[in-house]
Design a protein around this motif. Structure first.
Motif, PDB file in Angstrom:
ATOM      1  N   THR A  21       0.814  -1.215   0.000  1.00 15.19           N
ATOM      2  CA  THR A  21       0.000   0.000   0.000  1.00 15.19           C
ATOM      3  C   THR A  21       0.849   1.267   0.000  1.00 15.19           C
ATOM      4  OG1 THR A  21      -0.157   0.077   2.408  1.00 15.19           O
ATOM      5  CG2 THR A  21      -1.888  -1.132   1.221  1.00 15.19           C
ATOM      6  N   ARG A  22       2.136   1.134  -0.198  1.00 14.21           N
ATOM      7  CA  ARG A  22       3.039   2.284  -0.158  1.00 14.21           C
ATOM      8  C   ARG A  22       2.581   3.370  -1.138  1.00 14.21           C
ATOM      9  NH1 ARG A  22       9.228   1.716  -1.623  1.00 14.21           N
ATOM     10  NH2 ARG A  22       9.272   3.690  -2.692  1.00 14.21           N
ATOM     11  N   GLY A  23       2.397   4.557  -0.637  1.00 17.01           N
ATOM     12  CA  GLY A  23       1.998   5.683  -1.470  1.00 17.01           C
ATOM     13  C   GLY A  23       0.498   5.799  -1.689  1.00 17.01           C
ATOM     14  N   ALA A  24      -0.222   4.719  -1.549  1.00 15.96           N
ATOM     15  CA  ALA A  24      -1.662   4.747  -1.798  1.00 15.96           C
ATOM     16  C   ALA A  24      -2.471   4.716  -0.519  1.00 15.96           C
ATOM     17  CB  ALA A  24      -2.072   3.573  -2.684  1.00 15.96           C
ATOM     18  N   TRP A  25      -1.854   4.333   0.587  1.00 15.32           N
ATOM     19  CA  TRP A  25      -2.632   4.131   1.807  1.00 15.32           C
ATOM     20  C   TRP A  25      -3.307   5.404   2.329  1.00 15.32           C
ATOM     21  CZ3 TRP A  25      -1.979   6.532   6.394  1.00 15.32           C
ATOM     22  CH2 TRP A  25      -0.757   7.150   6.625  1.00 15.32           C
ATOM     23  N   PRO A  26      -2.702   6.610   2.218  1.00 17.35           N
ATOM     24  CA  PRO A  26      -3.420   7.775   2.755  1.00 17.35           C
ATOM     25  C   PRO A  26      -4.749   8.027   2.037  1.00 17.35           C
ATOM     26  CG  PRO A  26      -1.097   8.304   2.479  1.00 17.35           C
ATOM     27  CD  PRO A  26      -1.336   6.997   1.790  1.00 17.35           C
ATOM     28  N   ARG A  27      -4.748   7.893   0.729  1.00 13.57           N
ATOM     29  CA  ARG A  27      -6.012   8.107  -0.007  1.00 13.57           C
ATOM     30  C   ARG A  27      -7.001   6.988   0.280  1.00 13.57           C
ATOM     31  NH1 ARG A  27      -2.497  10.293  -3.751  1.00 13.57           N
ATOM     32  NH2 ARG A  27      -2.244   8.374  -4.907  1.00 13.57           N
ATOM     33  N   ALA A  28      -6.508   5.759   0.350  1.00 15.62           N
ATOM     34  CA  ALA A  28      -7.402   4.638   0.678  1.00 15.62           C
ATOM     35  C   ALA A  28      -8.000   4.827   2.070  1.00 15.62           C
ATOM     36  CB  ALA A  28      -6.635   3.319   0.605  1.00 15.62           C
ATOM     37  N   CYS A  29      -7.188   5.300   2.998  1.00 17.91           N
ATOM     38  CA  CYS A  29      -7.667   5.540   4.364  1.00 17.91           C
ATOM     39  C   CYS A  29      -8.732   6.637   4.365  1.00 17.91           C
ATOM     40  CB  CYS A  29      -6.480   5.914   5.249  1.00 17.91           C
ATOM     41  SG  CYS A  29      -6.881   6.066   6.982  1.00 17.91           S
ATOM     42  N   ALA A  30      -8.501   7.702   3.589  1.00 21.12           N
ATOM     43  CA  ALA A  30      -9.489   8.785   3.513  1.00 21.12           C
ATOM     44  C   ALA A  30     -10.811   8.275   2.953  1.00 21.12           C
ATOM     45  CB  ALA A  30      -8.950   9.924   2.640  1.00 21.12           C
ATOM     46  N   TRP A  31     -10.755   7.422   1.942  1.00 18.89           N
ATOM     47  CA  TRP A  31     -12.002   6.878   1.373  1.00 18.89           C
ATOM     48  C   TRP A  31     -12.721   5.983   2.371  1.00 18.89           C
ATOM     49  CZ3 TRP A  31     -14.072   9.497  -2.141  1.00 18.89           C
ATOM     50  CH2 TRP A  31     -13.336  10.095  -3.150  1.00 18.89           C
ATOM     51  N   LEU A  32     -11.946   5.196   3.124  1.00 21.62           N
ATOM     52  CA  LEU A  32     -12.578   4.337   4.139  1.00 21.62           C
ATOM     53  C   LEU A  32     -13.272   5.181   5.201  1.00 21.62           C
ATOM     54  CD1 LEU A  32      -9.782   1.665   4.506  1.00 21.62           C
ATOM     55  CD2 LEU A  32     -12.104   1.244   3.688  1.00 21.62           C
ATOM     56  N   LEU A  33     -12.623   6.259   5.618  1.00 29.08           N
ATOM     57  CA  LEU A  33     -13.243   7.134   6.616  1.00 29.08           C
ATOM     58  C   LEU A  33     -14.490   7.810   6.043  1.00 29.08           C
ATOM     59  CD1 LEU A  33     -10.042   8.750   8.174  1.00 29.08           C
ATOM     60  CD2 LEU A  33     -11.488   6.961   9.173  1.00 29.08           C
ATOM     61  N   ARG A  34     -14.450   8.193   4.780  1.00 26.66           N
ATOM     62  CA  ARG A  34     -15.643   8.797   4.166  1.00 26.66           C
ATOM     63  C   ARG A  34     -16.777   7.786   4.065  1.00 26.66           C
ATOM     64  NH1 ARG A  34     -16.547  11.501  -1.747  1.00 26.66           N
ATOM     65  NH2 ARG A  34     -17.990   9.801  -2.009  1.00 26.66           N
TER      66      ARG A  34
END
Length: 124
Positions: A21-34
């Motif tokens: 998930t290197r480099g992609a995890w912050p956006r994936a985390c934001a989508w999960l929170l949304r």
């Protein structure tokens, strides 16, 4: 309070390194929170006004939230949804969202979800 799969996965991304998930995890985390915010709003609308809850688009739900749940909660939820949406998209001219920012947004999310799950509201 039980932790949903969205929130549990976001917590895992915020607290540990997940292989691949290197480099992609912050956006994936934001989508999960949304998604967690949207699920909380769906629960709220199913309880308060199912006709609004059946709408698949989030904007009307956010706009009407201020009327039913109060202006403060409506403003906070709208801002959080906007911030998570913005964090989930890639912007060439900006740095990505940081773990500290996601942690702050997660704390705001947990507070808003608790308020939505326990708020008294008039039914429509």
């Amino acid at each position: 309070m039980t932790t949903s799969l969205y929130l549990a996965t976001a917590d895992r991304m915020l607290s540990s390194v997940i292989r691949g998930t290197r480099g992609a995890w912050p956006r994936a985390c934001a989508w999960l929170l949304r998604h967690e915010l949207e699920a909380a709003m769906d629960r709220y609308w199913a309880r308060v006004c199912p006709e609004i809850g059946r709408t698949r688009v989030q904007r009307p739900k956010l706009l009407l939230l201020a009327h039913y749940a109060g202006p403060d909660l409506g403003r906070r939820a709208s801002y959080l949804w906007w911030a998570l949406s913005r964090a989930g998209h890639h912007h060439h001219y900006e740095l990505g969202v940081t773990a500290a920012e996601l942690t702050r947004l997660r704390a705001e999310l947990v507070d808003i979800v608790a308020l939505l799950d326990h708020s008294e509201a008039p039914t429509c």
